[in-house]
Write an enzyme that holds these catalytic residues in place. Sequence first.
Site, PDB file in Angstrom:
ATOM      1  CG  ASP A 158      -8.675   4.168   5.087  1.00  0.00           C
ATOM      2  OD1 ASP A 158      -9.124   3.587   6.120  1.00  0.00           O
ATOM      3  OD2 ASP A 158      -7.460   3.987   4.636  1.00  0.00           O
ATOM      4  CG  ASP A 212       1.530   6.616   2.786  1.00  0.00           C
ATOM      5  OD1 ASP A 212       1.608   5.388   3.105  1.00  0.00           O
ATOM      6  OD2 ASP A 212       1.297   7.520   3.607  1.00  0.00           O
ATOM      7  CD  GLU A 248      -9.020   4.899  10.126  1.00  0.00           C
ATOM      8  OE1 GLU A 248      -9.019   3.836  10.655  1.00  0.00           O
ATOM      9  OE2 GLU A 248      -8.639   5.304   8.884  1.00  0.00           O
ATOM     10  CD  GLN A 305      -2.725  -1.356   2.421  1.00  0.00           C
ATOM     11  OE1 GLN A 305      -1.972  -0.994   3.726  1.00  0.00           O
ATOM     12  NE2 GLN A 305      -4.048  -1.312   2.463  1.00  0.00           N
ATOM     13  NE  ARG A 312     -13.524   4.573   7.653  1.00  0.00           N
ATOM     14  CZ  ARG A 312     -12.480   3.981   7.795  1.00  0.00           C
ATOM     15  NH1 ARG A 312     -11.884   3.876   6.486  1.00  0.00           N
ATOM     16  NH2 ARG A 312     -11.911   3.551   8.709  1.00  0.00           N
ATOM     17  CG  ASP A 351     -10.052  -1.710  11.084  1.00  0.00           C
ATOM     18  OD1 ASP A 351      -9.910  -2.561  10.272  1.00  0.00           O
ATOM     19  OD2 ASP A 351     -10.248  -0.439  10.825  1.00  0.00           O
TER      20      ASP A 351
HETATM   21  C1  NOJ Z   1      -8.134   2.011   8.310  1.00  0.00           C
HETATM   22  C2  NOJ Z   1      -9.294   0.693   7.875  1.00  0.00           C
HETATM   23  O1  NOJ Z   1     -10.255   0.778   8.728  1.00  0.00           O
HETATM   24  C3  NOJ Z   1      -8.460  -0.626   7.828  1.00  0.00           C
HETATM   25  O2  NOJ Z   1      -9.124  -1.651   7.802  1.00  0.00           O
HETATM   26  C4  NOJ Z   1      -7.492  -0.250   6.712  1.00  0.00           C
HETATM   27  O3  NOJ Z   1      -6.408  -1.524   7.017  1.00  0.00           O
HETATM   28  C5  NOJ Z   1      -6.426   0.544   7.114  1.00  0.00           C
HETATM   29  N1  NOJ Z   1      -7.343   1.902   7.120  1.00  0.00           N
HETATM   30  C6  NOJ Z   1      -5.829   0.940   5.747  1.00  0.00           C
HETATM   31  O4  NOJ Z   1      -6.400   1.642   4.721  1.00  0.00           O
END
Ligand code: NOJ
Length: 539
Positions: free
Chosen positions: A204, A174, A246, A172, A202, A312
């Site tokens: 992230d 950045d 978040e 992933q 939402r 999570d």
């Molecule tokens: C927050 C998400 O809720 C989680 O599931 C994810 O692994 C990370 N962000 C990375 O995108």
Amino acid sequence: MREKKHSWYRDATIYSVDVKAFRDANGDGVGDFRGLTESLDYLSRLGVDCVWLLPFYPSPGRDNGYDVMDYYGVDPRLGTLGDFVEFVREAESRGIRVVVDLVVNHTSDQHPWFRKARENPDSKHRDFYLWADEKPDLRPDRGPIFPGEEDHVWSYDERADAYYYHRFYNFQPDLNVANPAVREEVKRILGFWLELGVAGFRIDAAGLLTQTKGLAEGELDDPHGFLREMRAFVSRRRSDAVLLAEADRPPAELGEYFGDGDEMHLLLNFQLNARLVLALARGESAPLASVLEKLPDPPADAGWANFLRNLDELNIGSLTEAEQADVYEAFAPDEDMRIYDRGIRRRLAPILAGDRDRFELAYSLLFSLPGTPIVVYGDEIGMGEDLGQSGRFAVRTPMQWSDEKNADFSTADPDDLVRPLVSDEAFGPEAVNVADQRTDPDSLLNWTSRLIRTRDEFPELARGDCTILDADHPGVFAHASTLDGDTVVAVHNLGDEAATVTLALNADPTPVFGDARFGPDGDDLHVSLPAHGYCWFRP
Ligand code: NOJ
């Protein structure tokens, strides 16, 4: 009659869904948009106002879809864009809004931008990401977010012959969100989904979008500039759209994410989440009172998104060591129930040992506190987890619709299910399913529906001025919320013994939810609650 506000999201109950684990309409073992559309009457009956969809985009699926390789599509296993639009339309016709996850802190390493970036140092996409020729040292304030699964935030890419930056998994990378070209792409993505009818996003990892990334030191010139740009863009295109962020940051920083009412509409309330769980573990109200005092007041039309569990880990990393120890001892006694040295990979019902009274207490409390409650799919029936699955997948098992084959989640061969179902006796589909609970007036499902609908009747709880009342009892949390001259009082007994408290209220109480015995006494009111009892009343 009270006017219905433009800021609908403050009165809403949000239901979060992982589409692939919810309902499979085409029998391939993977939940899909047609299955979700077929479930809308269920959601409507439950009473939710908004569905938050976890990422459903094309993805290699190495982080449950949070590794996006195409921001403009639907994972083919989940359906087509056509299925998505039908879903949004059908939801809207039932008064249910749709919010989608926007994951732009990073992409998948399979995203065409990253492929181009690694192949060609001169491509414009190179600067979409963060690179270094030599492996930089790990900065203490910029470590891997999933300790134990990653040990660095710089990984070598052979194609590029350079190191790229990633706070999450190495697959992933950045995005360099300081780059104006990246910001333009993000706005295009926002614009696209708004045209398809979504009511918001939402955001992230919003807490990382305000920090410098890669080799950059210090602070960004305008740390919240990107979030403000997103807000301005979204509000221009759809004035009632919501941004739900978040941002798992300390209380002192959280106010910045609301800005002057020009940034995020809602913030996921991680601080409250950890203290709610601590309060439940200790049977004490003090952690709640203290966190509510510390949280900044949101500006007009903004608020908190409160939750007990998400999909999570239950993150208790912001608690002190002694507090964490108490939560672990009560709710995750086995090492296997813990994760990342800061969290619990269990659902709420098993955390509370399947105790219905405590479950009701926890949800009644959540729904009575100022803010917008979020319910994770399956919690309305008290689903459990499967610790046999790796990491956070323990809490992402398929929805349990009935006790038939595959819990009626799918007609596929059980070996082909996207994830195995919970198999234990207490929380598996034989014991916990929608079909049984639908017809039982006393079921948790019907209780949750009453909870949601009762809260709808009393908007003062969500958006009123909240005052914590002195209950003079360590186990009891009492608060009053007032809006436009109307007040609701809520009293919750977190302790495992009955309690009688005296509130300084000259009241003739009318209960509206839950149960208590009242004894008005001059300028005071005595309220008696059983162990784990709760009551909302009009004073
Ligand atoms: C927050 C998400 O809720 C989680 O599931 C994810 O692994 C990370 N962000 C990375 O995108």
